[in-house]
Design an enzyme around this catalytic site. Structure first.
Site, PDB file in Angstrom:
ATOM      1  N   SER A  92     -10.475  -1.088  -4.746  1.00  0.00           N
ATOM      2  CA  SER A  92     -11.019  -0.860  -3.402  1.00  0.00           C
ATOM      3  C   SER A  92     -11.957  -1.985  -3.001  1.00  0.00           C
ATOM      4  CB  SER A  92     -11.717   0.497  -3.260  1.00  0.00           C
ATOM      5  OG  SER A  92     -10.807   1.559  -3.519  1.00  0.00           O
ATOM      6  N   THR A 148      -4.162  10.637  -9.324  1.00  0.00           N
ATOM      7  CA  THR A 148      -5.021  10.372  -8.166  1.00  0.00           C
ATOM      8  C   THR A 148      -5.685  11.680  -7.784  1.00  0.00           C
ATOM      9  OG1 THR A 148      -3.670   8.533  -7.402  1.00  0.00           O
ATOM     10  CG2 THR A 148      -5.095   9.573  -5.777  1.00  0.00           C
ATOM     11  N   LYS A 204      -8.024   8.706 -11.341  1.00  0.00           N
ATOM     12  CA  LYS A 204      -8.303   7.710 -10.291  1.00  0.00           C
ATOM     13  C   LYS A 204      -9.012   8.375  -9.123  1.00  0.00           C
ATOM     14  CE  LYS A 204      -5.968   4.464  -7.165  1.00  0.00           C
ATOM     15  NZ  LYS A 204      -5.855   5.244  -5.934  1.00  0.00           N
ATOM     16  N   SER A 260       3.982   4.532  -7.218  1.00  0.00           N
ATOM     17  CA  SER A 260       3.421   5.723  -6.580  1.00  0.00           C
ATOM     18  C   SER A 260       4.454   6.838  -6.533  1.00  0.00           C
ATOM     19  CB  SER A 260       2.982   5.385  -5.156  1.00  0.00           C
ATOM     20  OG  SER A 260       2.691   6.566  -4.429  1.00  0.00           O
ATOM     21  N   SER A 292     -12.378   4.025  -7.848  1.00  0.00           N
ATOM     22  CA  SER A 292     -11.676   3.723  -6.596  1.00  0.00           C
ATOM     23  C   SER A 292     -12.159   4.683  -5.531  1.00  0.00           C
ATOM     24  CB  SER A 292     -10.164   3.938  -6.804  1.00  0.00           C
ATOM     25  OG  SER A 292      -9.454   3.875  -5.578  1.00  0.00           O
ATOM     26  N   HIS A 307      -9.985   4.815  -2.917  1.00  0.00           N
ATOM     27  CA  HIS A 307      -8.691   4.919  -2.226  1.00  0.00           C
ATOM     28  C   HIS A 307      -8.669   3.975  -1.012  1.00  0.00           C
ATOM     29  CE1 HIS A 307      -5.343   8.123  -2.169  1.00  0.00           C
ATOM     30  NE2 HIS A 307      -4.956   7.261  -1.262  1.00  0.00           N
ATOM     31  N   TYR A 361       1.159  12.333  -7.592  1.00  0.00           N
ATOM     32  CA  TYR A 361       0.630  13.381  -6.723  1.00  0.00           C
ATOM     33  C   TYR A 361       1.360  14.621  -7.177  1.00  0.00           C
ATOM     34  CZ  TYR A 361      -1.837  10.370  -3.424  1.00  0.00           C
ATOM     35  OH  TYR A 361      -2.716   9.496  -2.837  1.00  0.00           O
TER      36      TYR A 361
HETATM   37  C1  PYR Z   1      -2.485   7.103   1.378  1.00  0.00           C
HETATM   38  O1  PYR Z   1      -1.922   6.965   2.468  1.00  0.00           O
HETATM   39  O2  PYR Z   1      -3.652   6.747   1.207  1.00  0.00           O
HETATM   40  C2  PYR Z   1      -1.776   7.685   0.279  1.00  0.00           C
HETATM   41  O3  PYR Z   1      -2.281   7.726  -0.817  1.00  0.00           O
HETATM   42  C3  PYR Z   1      -0.465   8.248   0.477  1.00  0.00           C
END
Ligand code: PYR
Length: 370
Positions: A298, A173, A242, A123, A264, A266, A147
């Site tokens: 997920s 993402t 994503k 990440s 996803s 998340h 990010y």
């Molecule tokens: C989260 O906390 O969901 C992140 O992607 C940083």
């Protein structure tokens, strides 16, 4: 108290973990991870409806036991973007593994490397630097999740570093242009106890003592198909988008040149009220029609879930929270235990469903449960 970890007292023990099921790992991790960190990892947004749906919606489809199938020692190997994998599952990108264990992402990386034949997603919000992660990862395959900065020169700089580190794909993402409404973090006034070396170049501050909302606000919020073009062109690597939950967005990602679709929500941490991720998969897979590989995450907690996702159009699945709980309970050895659990569980399901290979799972027919 660990002074290198901002006074945050993450576990440090290294041991194998007995995995009866991954739900119990969460309960056990709760006992050893400081409350702020545990709530951040395990929590989600709003009423946590989507978080709950992610594991409930598996009950909408059943697996047909097939017999006389001449199956023994099911084979879990597969490949993606020309890379051979021992198992059809990879580590999903997650920020700040140091909340679970003092070894941070290097611990997760080592567990994955010792297991072998899977992929670590690193990440952009990692608490460890690329070189620290490499101490655990040791040439094992890795993808890099970005990010983005609002400044494309910074993005180029980050991509350069990820490529030099050996990333073989970029994961954009796209569902987290700001933070979901996370009551638990608000209540705990949660801030990260340590920095984020990869994105600190574009943050005011280095993420230490900063909230997720603050960090997201300083990252790029306006994400479009242009960003997919940019990442693809600049990196020359396969790019996943994503956070896909609709066929329309899958089409738009492919239209922008995405090489992979990552279905996803998340882990239920962003838009509460979104469907359980598995509910979104089949229609997306029908729209994609095999033009690009699909990674699904997920809600994966058991081998049956992996089977159902693969039978519904996923090529690979991502595992997330269960791995962090393994990390919390046993460092790299705990991570390895969780990967081994999923491999063993998937093989058991494959045997009972009469499927010898991952291709057989993809052809398997599920049934609707009303
Ligand atoms: C989260 O906390 O969901 C992140 O992607 C940083």
């Amino acid at each position: 108290e660990d002074v290198n970890n901002g006074g945050y007292d993450a576990p440090s023990n290294v041991n194998e973990v007995e995995v009866i099921n991954t739900y119990e790992l969460e309960e056990k991790a709760k006992e050893v991870v400081p409350k702020g960190g545990f709530d951040y990892m395990s929590g989600a947004s709003g009423d946590e409806f989507t978080l709950q749906q992610n594991t409930k919606v598996w009950d909408k489809k059943g697996i047909l036991p097939r017999v006389l199938a001449d199956v023994e020692f099911p084979e879990t190997s597969t490949s993606i973007f020309g890379q051979e994998l021992k198992v059809p599952f990879v580590m999903s990108p997650i920020a700040a593994h140091g909340l679970a264990h003092q070894t941070k992402e290097a611990g997760t990386a080592r567990g994955i490397a010792e297991f072998g034949g899977s992929i670590m997603s690193i990440s952009a919000y990692s608490g460890a630097s690329f070189s620290e992660i490499e101490e655990g990862l040791k040439d094992n395959k890795r993808w890099f999740q970005i990010y983005m900065s609002k400044d494309d020169e910074m993005n180029k700089n980050i991509i350069d570093e990820a490529k030099a580190d050996g990333a073989s794909a970029i994961i954009l993402t796209a569902d987290a242009t700001l933070g979901g409404n996370r009551d638990r973090d608000d209540r705990n006034k949660f801030v990260y106890p340590f920095g984020m070396p990869i994105v600190s170049r574009y943050l005011k501050g280095d993420a230490k003592n900063m909230s997720l909302n603050n960090i997201y606000a300083q990252s790029k919020q306006k994400i479009s198909t242009d960003d997919v073009h940019f990442l693809k062109e600049y990196s020359g690597l396969p790019v996943f988008v994503k956070g896909i939950q609709t066929p329309e967005d899958a089409m738009s990602a492919l239209g922008a040149g995405a090489d992979g679709i990552w279905v996803s929500n998340h882990g239920g941490r962003q838009l509460d009220g979104a469907p359980g991720s598995f509910e979104a998969l089949e229609s997306i897979s029908k729209a994609v029609q095999g033009r690009a590989p699909i990674v699904f995450d997920s809600g994966i907690r058991r081998g049956e879930h992996m089977f159902k996702a693969l039978a519904s159009g996923a090529d690979i699945v991502g595992i997330g929270r269960p791995v962090l709980y393994g990390l919390a309970l046993g460092g790299w050895k705990g991570v390895q235990s969780v990967f081994e659990y999923f491999e063993k569980d998937l093989k058991r399901v494959m045997q009972l469903a009469g499927t010898q290979t991952i291709e057989d799972i993809k052809k398997a027919r599920l049934f609707d449960i009303k």
